[in-house]
Scaffold this active site. Structure first.
Site, PDB file in Angstrom:
ATOM      1  N   ASP A  25      -1.563 -58.131  24.072  1.00 39.05           N
ATOM      2  CA  ASP A  25      -2.907 -58.158  24.644  1.00 39.05           C
ATOM      3  C   ASP A  25      -3.176 -59.607  25.064  1.00 39.05           C
ATOM      4  O   ASP A  25      -3.431 -60.466  24.231  1.00 39.05           O
ATOM      5  CB  ASP A  25      -3.902 -57.677  23.579  1.00 39.05           C
ATOM      6  CG  ASP A  25      -5.356 -57.965  23.943  1.00 39.05           C
ATOM      7  OD1 ASP A  25      -5.608 -58.543  25.032  1.00 39.05           O
ATOM      8  OD2 ASP A  25      -6.247 -57.613  23.150  1.00 39.05           O
TER       9      ASP A  25
ATOM     10  N   CYS B 200     -16.625 -57.829  18.953  1.00 38.37           N
ATOM     11  CA  CYS B 200     -15.757 -56.648  19.067  1.00 38.37           C
ATOM     12  C   CYS B 200     -14.524 -56.792  18.188  1.00 38.37           C
ATOM     13  O   CYS B 200     -13.437 -56.335  18.532  1.00 38.37           O
ATOM     14  CB  CYS B 200     -15.349 -56.376  20.506  1.00 38.37           C
ATOM     15  SG  CYS B 200     -16.745 -55.999  21.564  1.00 38.37           S
TER      16      CYS B 200
ATOM     17  N   LYS C 241     -11.918 -62.367  32.895  1.00 35.41           N
ATOM     18  CA  LYS C 241     -11.795 -63.490  31.957  1.00 35.41           C
ATOM     19  C   LYS C 241     -10.883 -64.574  32.550  1.00 35.41           C
ATOM     20  O   LYS C 241     -10.756 -65.651  31.983  1.00 35.41           O
ATOM     21  CB  LYS C 241     -11.229 -63.010  30.619  1.00 35.41           C
ATOM     22  CG  LYS C 241     -12.168 -62.089  29.852  1.00 35.41           C
ATOM     23  CD  LYS C 241     -11.601 -61.790  28.484  1.00 35.41           C
ATOM     24  CE  LYS C 241     -12.166 -60.533  27.861  1.00 35.41           C
ATOM     25  NZ  LYS C 241     -13.566 -60.613  27.440  1.00 35.41           N
TER      26      LYS C 241
ATOM     27  N   GLN D   5      -7.205 -63.012  26.392  1.00 37.43           N
ATOM     28  CA  GLN D   5      -7.658 -64.397  26.195  1.00 37.43           C
ATOM     29  C   GLN D   5      -6.557 -65.407  26.499  1.00 37.43           C
ATOM     30  O   GLN D   5      -6.857 -66.582  26.737  1.00 37.43           O
ATOM     31  CB  GLN D   5      -8.140 -64.594  24.749  1.00 37.43           C
ATOM     32  CG  GLN D   5      -9.293 -63.718  24.337  1.00 37.43           C
ATOM     33  CD  GLN D   5     -10.580 -64.036  25.101  1.00 37.43           C
ATOM     34  OE1 GLN D   5     -10.724 -65.098  25.712  1.00 37.43           O
ATOM     35  NE2 GLN D   5     -11.516 -63.096  25.093  1.00 37.43           N
TER      36      GLN D   5
ATOM     37  N   HIS E  40      -8.838 -57.277  18.829  1.00 41.53           N
ATOM     38  CA  HIS E  40     -10.097 -56.830  19.443  1.00 41.53           C
ATOM     39  C   HIS E  40     -10.137 -55.306  19.284  1.00 41.53           C
ATOM     40  O   HIS E  40      -9.083 -54.664  19.217  1.00 41.53           O
ATOM     41  CB  HIS E  40     -10.047 -57.222  20.924  1.00 41.53           C
ATOM     42  CG  HIS E  40     -11.298 -56.997  21.705  1.00 41.53           C
ATOM     43  ND1 HIS E  40     -11.670 -55.755  22.159  1.00 41.53           N
ATOM     44  CD2 HIS E  40     -12.247 -57.857  22.141  1.00 41.53           C
ATOM     45  CE1 HIS E  40     -12.805 -55.876  22.837  1.00 41.53           C
ATOM     46  NE2 HIS E  40     -13.169 -57.145  22.838  1.00 41.53           N
TER      47      HIS E  40
END
Lengths: 423, 150
Positions: A217, A381, A243, A220, A140
């Site tokens: 990261d 993104c 999220k 998600q 991202h």
């Protein structure tokens, strides 16, 4: 599994795997009763942000109704209660990630802020000209730009691990890129544009064998997969509250205590100090050293409620349910003539990026919207991912555990309408 | 589907499928690039301006049906027009797609561009329809930096 179940002559058609009552779960999310353009809302934009269960909404309301005060400094009753609630939430996030201690959890605004914090406070003082930072081709923008900035500041070089046509990390290339100049690895756990789950354990192992620390990261991944930072042995792990069924404006950075302790503060201000004179300021201990200013107190508390809610259902069960739904949705989309799925990794979670031949994603999005179906269209993104697959944009349906097969059927039916309209 | 048919009128679908003046224009003396970061639409407009008149015009790029058809119909509408006439057309078009003109807006002077009247019911698509026009203006004004709808 009983023998009766195995030998049953007529298979029972079910909407969800055994033990997962999706209709009951949907009752926890009041927004799912909203009508969109006169149609029942089908919310398939969960990778952008998830909806919030009633327990999170109630927790925010309760905080402002009965607990609101500033934290870590008040001498009064409310301040103590607010401080306790905020620190309980930190402990809940630590449990959620299986961190060793709550002080390894820094509350931040978002995954983006967490990555910027590590780039500036951990990496920047350590990077020399010619040093290398390794990321992947499916990051991202929030895990690209902070590293570009720190490379610009230090003269370090950004190296990018390629992905294959399925959208999987090319592990051999990663291994090749890890060299004597590699000083940091920042890698996505689950791609927001492709749904790919990266081999994080191996990524960390390979980096550590060369003494290189790793940030993952998890924006998600954290809402979709069980995450155990100690089992992964990653040095930093970042995720966003919104999220993960929590409020916007709050996220968490996990960092190993020894690393956080050795890092300078990211921002200066109140709450991050022990004492201040004009000659010398003593910084507070971790995690408070990184939490300058009055934080997003209600957000932190709401995030605590969210991760407890999700853990109550169980990430293994969530992953299994969403995996089943992903397989169903993949088949449903693949059966539509002209649809091409972008991102077909073997290890994948509930993100379906696709293009429809002859129709731009933006038009697909508008037509689906009029059917009450919320998806995302555009570059997500992740413009380098779009370039890699030679498409300007994709349509993206992203699943949560409150989605159903009936909703996937509605998506497929709407896709047929798109084809009909565009002839 | 009725409001969708208002948005995706036949003439729009036709120009999306078979855009007119969709090529690089050799000999163009004005050009500009436009970009809609929201959806990744990109358009480059080429103009041959002679004696303040748009002698020839073409475009290239990629985008959604609305932006592509808008660019195609725009080129067909402004070819042969003076700068002032093109500018007036843009203002009328802008009024129509944003709904500023109100329900009683008379699209009579817009000719085929009236096909975009349905856009006003889809506010997030206004930028798609106006991107080619903003890019044309930038080209006519000789601006160097790319146009962005943001």
């Amino acid at each position: 599994m009983t023998s009766a179940g195995r030998t049953s002559a007529t298979p029972i058609r079910r909407d969800s795997p055994p033990g997962f009552d999706v209709e009951k779960i949907r009752e926890d999310f009041p927004i799912l009763r909203v009508m969109a353009h006169g149609k029942p809302l089908v919310y398939l934009d969960n990778a952008a942000t998830s909806q919030k269960p009633q327990v999170v909404i109630d927790r925010l309301r309760e905080y402002y109704r009965a607990e609101n005060a500033n934290i870590h400094r008040g001498i009064h009753y409310l301040s103590e209660r607010a401080t306790e609630a905020y620190e309980d939430a930190r402990a809940a996030v630590a449990r959620f990630l299986n961190a060793a201690e709550p002080r390894e959890i820094v509350f931040v605004r978002s995954t983006t802020e967490a990555i910027n914090l590590v780039a500036q406070s951990y990496a920047r003082p350590r990077l020399q000209p010619g040093d290398e930072v390794v990321i992947s081709a499916m990051e991202h923008h929030s895990n690209i730009v902070p590293w570009q900035i720190v490379c610009e500041q230090t003269g370090a070089i950004l190296r990018v691990v390629p992905i294959n046509d399925a959208g999987e990390l090319v592990l051999a290339e990663y291994e090749r890129l890890l060299g004597p100049r590699t000083k940091f690895v920042a890698m996505v756990h689950v791609s927001n544009a492709l749904g790919t789950v990266t081999p994080v354990r191996r990524i960390v192992e390979l980096a550590h064998s060369r003494g290189v620390p790793v940030l993952l990261d998890g924006a998600q991944a954290a809402p979709r997969l069980p995450v155990d930072v100690r089992a992964l042995d990653c040095d930093f792990y970042a995720f966003s509250g919104h999220k993960a069924y929590g409020p916007t404006g709050i996220g968490a950075l996990y960092g190993k205590a020894s690393l956080l302790e050795a890092m300078p503060p990211y921002q200066g201000g109140g709450d991050m100090i022990l004492s201040v004179t004009f000659e010398k300021t003593l910084y507070n201990v971790i995690p408070f050293k990184f939490e300058a200013g009055t934080p997003h107190i209600s957000g932190g508390i709401g995030l605590g409620a969210a991760v407890d809610y999700v853990s109550g259902i169980g990430l293994e069960r969530i992953a299994a349910y969403e995996g089943d739904l992903l397989a169903y949705a993949t088949d449903a989309l693949a059966a539509i003539p002209g649809v091409r799925l972008i991102g077909t990794a073997k290890e994948k979670v509930g993100v379906l990026s696709f293009v429809l031949e002859g129709v731009h994603a933006h038009d697909v999005g508008t037509i689906l919207d009029r059917e009450g179906i919320a998806i995302r269209t555009g570059h997500h993104c992740a413009m380098p991912v779009m370039q890699r697959f030679g498409v300007p944009a994709t349509a993206r349906a992203s699943l949560a555990f409150y989605n159903t097969r009936a909703e996937i059927d509605a998506l497929a039916a709407a896709m047929h309408k798109v084809r009909e309209l565009f002839g | 589907m009725s409001d969708l048919r208002d948005l995706y009128q036949e003439v729009i679908l036709d120009h999306n499928k078979a855009p007119r003046n969709f090529h690089r224009l050799e000999g163009a003396n004005r050009t500009a690039e436009g970009h809609n970061p929201l959806c990744g639409d990109q358009v480059r407009v080429y103009v041959l301006l002679a004696d303040d008149r748009i002698g020839n015009i073409a475009f290239q790029g990629s985008g959604c049906a609305i932006s592509k058809a808008s660019a195609s119909l725009m080129t067909a509408s402004v070819k042969g027009k003076t700068r002032a006439e093109a500018e007036a057309l843009f203002h009328a078009f802008h009024k129509m797609v944003t709904g500023e003109g109100g329900a009683a807006f008379d699209a009579g002077g817009l000719g085929k561009l009236a096909a975009f009247s349905g856009v006003r019911e889809f506010p997030i698509r206004v930028k798609c329809a106006t991107l080619p026009w903003h890019t044309l203006r930038a080209a006519l004004e000789g601006r160097q930096e790319p146009v962005s709808t943001e």
